[in-house]
Design an enzyme around this catalytic site. Structure first.
Site, PDB file in Angstrom:
ATOM      1  N   ARG A 195     -93.932  10.709-110.701  1.00  0.00           N
ATOM      2  CA  ARG A 195     -93.879  11.880-109.813  1.00  0.00           C
ATOM      3  C   ARG A 195     -92.471  12.174-109.265  1.00  0.00           C
ATOM      4  NH1 ARG A 195     -96.130  12.527-105.613  1.00  0.00           N
ATOM      5  NH2 ARG A 195     -96.781  14.657-105.912  1.00  0.00           N
TER       6      ARG A 195
ATOM      7  N   TYR B  71    -102.293  10.567-109.390  1.00  0.00           N
ATOM      8  CA  TYR B  71    -101.308  11.059-110.357  1.00  0.00           C
ATOM      9  C   TYR B  71    -100.167  10.066-110.568  1.00  0.00           C
ATOM     10  CZ  TYR B  71    -103.901  15.260-109.175  1.00  0.00           C
ATOM     11  OH  TYR B  71    -104.911  16.156-108.939  1.00  0.00           O
TER      12      TYR B  71
ATOM     13  N   TYR C 244     -91.330  15.831-110.500  1.00  0.00           N
ATOM     14  CA  TYR C 244     -91.404  16.922-109.513  1.00  0.00           C
ATOM     15  C   TYR C 244     -90.364  16.764-108.414  1.00  0.00           C
ATOM     16  CZ  TYR C 244     -96.197  16.629-111.368  1.00  0.00           C
ATOM     17  OH  TYR C 244     -97.298  16.520-112.175  1.00  0.00           O
TER      18      TYR C 244
ATOM     19  N   GLY D   5    -106.727  20.462-103.818  1.00  0.00           N
ATOM     20  CA  GLY D   5    -105.355  20.832-103.473  1.00  0.00           C
ATOM     21  C   GLY D   5    -104.834  20.414-102.125  1.00  0.00           C
TER      22      GLY D   5
ATOM     23  N   GLU E 119    -112.999  20.314-104.847  1.00  0.00           N
ATOM     24  CA  GLU E 119    -112.537  19.468-105.955  1.00  0.00           C
ATOM     25  C   GLU E 119    -111.345  18.608-105.548  1.00  0.00           C
ATOM     26  OE1 GLU E 119    -113.720  22.495-109.611  1.00  0.00           O
ATOM     27  OE2 GLU E 119    -111.616  22.338-109.044  1.00  0.00           O
ATOM     28  N   PRO E 120    -111.482  17.784-104.528  1.00  0.00           N
ATOM     29  CA  PRO E 120    -110.319  17.011-104.095  1.00  0.00           C
ATOM     30  C   PRO E 120    -109.976  15.882-105.065  1.00  0.00           C
ATOM     31  CG  PRO E 120    -112.260  16.350-102.853  1.00  0.00           C
ATOM     32  CD  PRO E 120    -112.682  17.512-103.729  1.00  0.00           C
ATOM     33  N   GLY E 121    -108.715  15.698-105.310  1.00  0.00           N
ATOM     34  CA  GLY E 121    -108.238  14.537-106.053  1.00  0.00           C
ATOM     35  C   GLY E 121    -107.341  13.736-105.126  1.00  0.00           C
ATOM     36  N   ARG E 122    -106.135  14.255-104.945  1.00  0.00           N
ATOM     37  CA  ARG E 122    -105.110  13.575-104.160  1.00  0.00           C
ATOM     38  C   ARG E 122    -105.586  13.123-102.774  1.00  0.00           C
ATOM     39  NH1 ARG E 122     -99.909  14.764-105.324  1.00  0.00           N
ATOM     40  NH2 ARG E 122    -100.643  16.748-106.143  1.00  0.00           N
TER      41      ARG E 122
ATOM     42  N   CYS F  74     -84.254   3.556-119.696  1.00  0.00           N
ATOM     43  CA  CYS F  74     -82.996   4.131-120.177  1.00  0.00           C
ATOM     44  C   CYS F  74     -82.975   5.635-120.009  1.00  0.00           C
ATOM     45  CB  CYS F  74     -82.823   3.804-121.642  1.00  0.00           C
ATOM     46  SG  CYS F  74     -82.061   2.231-121.825  1.00  0.00           S
TER      47      CYS F  74
HETATM   48  N1  LLP Z   1    -109.278  21.249-109.395  1.00  0.00           N
HETATM   49  C1  LLP Z   1    -108.471  21.760-110.336  1.00  0.00           C
HETATM   50  C2  LLP Z   1    -108.948  22.891-111.137  1.00  0.00           C
HETATM   51  C3  LLP Z   1    -107.182  21.236-110.523  1.00  0.00           C
HETATM   52  O1  LLP Z   1    -106.387  21.772-111.442  1.00  0.00           O
HETATM   53  C4  LLP Z   1    -106.750  20.153-109.728  1.00  0.00           C
HETATM   54  C5  LLP Z   1    -105.425  19.564-109.914  1.00  0.00           C
HETATM   55  C6  LLP Z   1    -107.636  19.629-108.769  1.00  0.00           C
HETATM   56  C7  LLP Z   1    -108.891  20.205-108.631  1.00  0.00           C
HETATM   57  C8  LLP Z   1    -107.275  18.487-107.861  1.00  0.00           C
HETATM   58  O2  LLP Z   1    -106.221  18.829-107.025  1.00  0.00           O
HETATM   59  P1  LLP Z   1    -105.757  17.847-105.847  1.00  0.00           P
HETATM   60  O3  LLP Z   1    -106.840  17.815-104.812  1.00  0.00           O
HETATM   61  O4  LLP Z   1    -105.538  16.518-106.450  1.00  0.00           O
HETATM   62  O5  LLP Z   1    -104.497  18.444-105.365  1.00  0.00           O
HETATM   63  N2  LLP Z   1     -99.677  15.820-111.243  1.00  0.00           N
HETATM   64  C9  LLP Z   1     -99.428  16.582-110.040  1.00  0.00           C
HETATM   65  C10 LLP Z   1    -100.686  17.251-109.545  1.00  0.00           C
HETATM   66  C11 LLP Z   1    -101.341  18.116-110.582  1.00  0.00           C
HETATM   67  C12 LLP Z   1    -102.607  18.740-110.059  1.00  0.00           C
HETATM   68  C13 LLP Z   1    -103.348  19.404-111.163  1.00  0.00           C
HETATM   69  N3  LLP Z   1    -104.582  19.992-110.771  1.00  0.00           N
HETATM   70  C14 LLP Z   1     -98.828  15.669-108.987  1.00  0.00           C
HETATM   71  O6  LLP Z   1     -98.603  14.500-109.281  1.00  0.00           O
HETATM   72  O7  LLP Z   1     -98.523  16.101-107.877  1.00  0.00           O
END
Ligand code: LLP
Length: 421
Positions: free
Chosen positions: A316, A377, A320, A241, A277-280, A348
């Site tokens: 995005r 994302y 959002y 997050g 659990e980093p993604g972004r 379109c």
């Molecule tokens: N762990 C869990 C349980 C999650 O649901 C998520 C993201 C993550 C980890 C990774 O979160 P991050 O570090 O990436 O913030 N599509 C949206 C973001 C959706 C996130 C969903 N869950 C966007 O484009 O902003």
């Protein structure tokens, strides 16, 4: 140090590579362009922040599922966070150690849970029926499953409602009042379930680390309660997050170190193993979507830059109202007027915009224009709406060379779905 920089003479570079030069050799546009060294730097920031703690960096595959990127993150030392059977299959294909993988989700399917049980990945319990399915999966697989309880910390992450997950009315996690029910249910299935930890995920794009601390305090309290009942649980999973600097306006945002430092003492005080659990924050800023300007037009009082990229490749902003920074890859002509533009695609749909009200020099037709911070994302949420095929991906390697890391989807690929019907 960041991978994308503008030179004094107005050219955009990715590491040592001039993006304009690459545009002249790449056959298809738009395309995604990544920096592998930036992925390394982002990972290193987490690795350093976690020194002295037992931890797993579980990369959230949903953010970006490019196989080459997954393999690279695995080699660097990441585990993986999965939300579907196919994400689990892809993680296995990328060689992730199942013991460093976590299967999350509020609607996990029995067949996917069976695979998870066979492979020995951690599984989060999200609800009563989910627990039931995990027990069934364990029996079918003949394996005991290591489970974490997804607790709902009910904190406000102060982000867009669509990406807030750790509040009371969210669809994720158990109802905390029912904690005892879940503990009893785990106890009733000693051959199927081994409770090893507690999990929470607050939301995404979070830019205040205090929120993580508030949640961790609460989680550690739950862990104390759970341990008091004789469970030997070792893992605290605080989810992902952490937000990034989408605005490029000089703001100072919390770093992985700031995040980890707010929870470090708590984790040590309970001798816990920390899962994040980093993604972004691992992948977003390593990439931009490279587009070409199709033309410029004015309607009513609005000016538009029309590009070949669109909401199909990068949703995005439409979904959002997210801001992603936009700039031209080359210096503008000396007489180019600076105006306020909406940057839009050819789809379109009036929701098809990449940026609203951007001050930009009027670009020439064919000019290159990038949308920044497109590593998370964006490609993973791309669609084929209007039959815009998903774009190819490239990265710049450590030695400065460029490699294609995914083919662009083709019309023939699309037709293949109809073969044999
Ligand atoms: N762990 C869990 C349980 C999650 O649901 C998520 C993201 C993550 C980890 C990774 O979160 P991050 O570090 O990436 O913030 N599509 C949206 C973001 C959706 C996130 C969903 N869950 C966007 O484009 O902003």
């Amino acid at each position: 140090q960041h991978c994308f920089t503008k030179s004094d003479d107005g050219y955009l570079y990715c590491e040592g590579l001039r993006v304009q030069d690459l545009m002249e050799t790449v056959e298809r546009r738009p395309f995604y362009l990544y920096s592998k060294p930036q992925i390394n730097r982002n990972f290193e920031a987490y690795r350093e922040a976690l020194e002295g703690l037992n931890s797993i960096i579980g990369y959230a595959i949903k953010a970006n599922n490019n196989l080459k990127i997954l393999e690279h993150l695995r080699v660097l030392g990441c585990g993986a966070v999965l939300v579907s059977g196919n994400e689990l299959r892809l993680a296995l294909k990328a060689g992730f150690d199942p013991k460093r993988c976590i299967f999350n989700g509020n609607g996990k399917l029995l067949e996917d849970l069976v695979l998870a049980a066979q492979e020995g990945v951690f599984v989060n319990i999200d609800s009563e029926f989910d627990l039931d399915n995990i027990v069934s999966a364990a029996r079918i697989a003949g394996k005991k499953v290591n489970v974490l309880l997804r607790i709902n910390p009910d904190v406000d992450p102060q982000v867009h409602a669509y990406v807030a997950t750790g509040n009371k009315n969210s669809k994720f996690g158990i109802r905390n009042e029912k904690l005892q029910w879940f503990l009893d249910a785990v106890k009733a299935h000693p051959n199927e379930l081994k409770l090893v930890g507690a999990h929470c995920h607050l939301g995404s794009t979070i830019t205040k680390v205090d929120i993580f601390r508030d949640a961790a305090v609460l989680m550690v309290n739950y862990i104390d309660q759970i341990r008091d009942q004789g469970f030997e649980i070792d893992y605290l999973n605080i989810g992902g997050g952490l937000g990034i600097d989408y605005y490029h306006a000089g703001a100072v945002l919390p770093t992985p170190r700031d995040l980890i430092d707010t929870v470090r003492e708590l984790v040590l005080s309970r001798d816990l193993n920390l899962i994040i659990e980093p993604g972004r924050s691992l992948i977003a800023n390593t990439c931009c979507l490279v587009n070409r300007v199709t033309g410029v037009k004015t309607n009513g009082t609005k000016n538009f830059i029309v590009i070949d990229g669109s909401m199909s490749e990068l949703i995005r902003p439409s979904l959002y109202g997210a801001y992603q920074h936009i700039e031209l890859v080359s210096p503008s002509l000396p007489d180019a007027e600076i105006s306020t533009f909406d940057v839009v695609g050819p789809v379109c749909e009036s929701a098809d915009f990449l940026g609203k009200d951007r001050e930009l020099p009027t670009p020439a037709r064919g000019a290159g224009l990038v949308v920044h911070d497109a590593g998370a994302y964006c490609m993973s949420m791309a669609s084929t709406y209007n039959l815009k095929m998903r774009p190819p991906e490239y990265w710049v390697e450590e030695d400065g060379s460029v490699a294609k890391i995914r083919h662009g989807e083709t019309f023939e690929d699309h037709i293949r779905y109809f073969e044999g019907l």
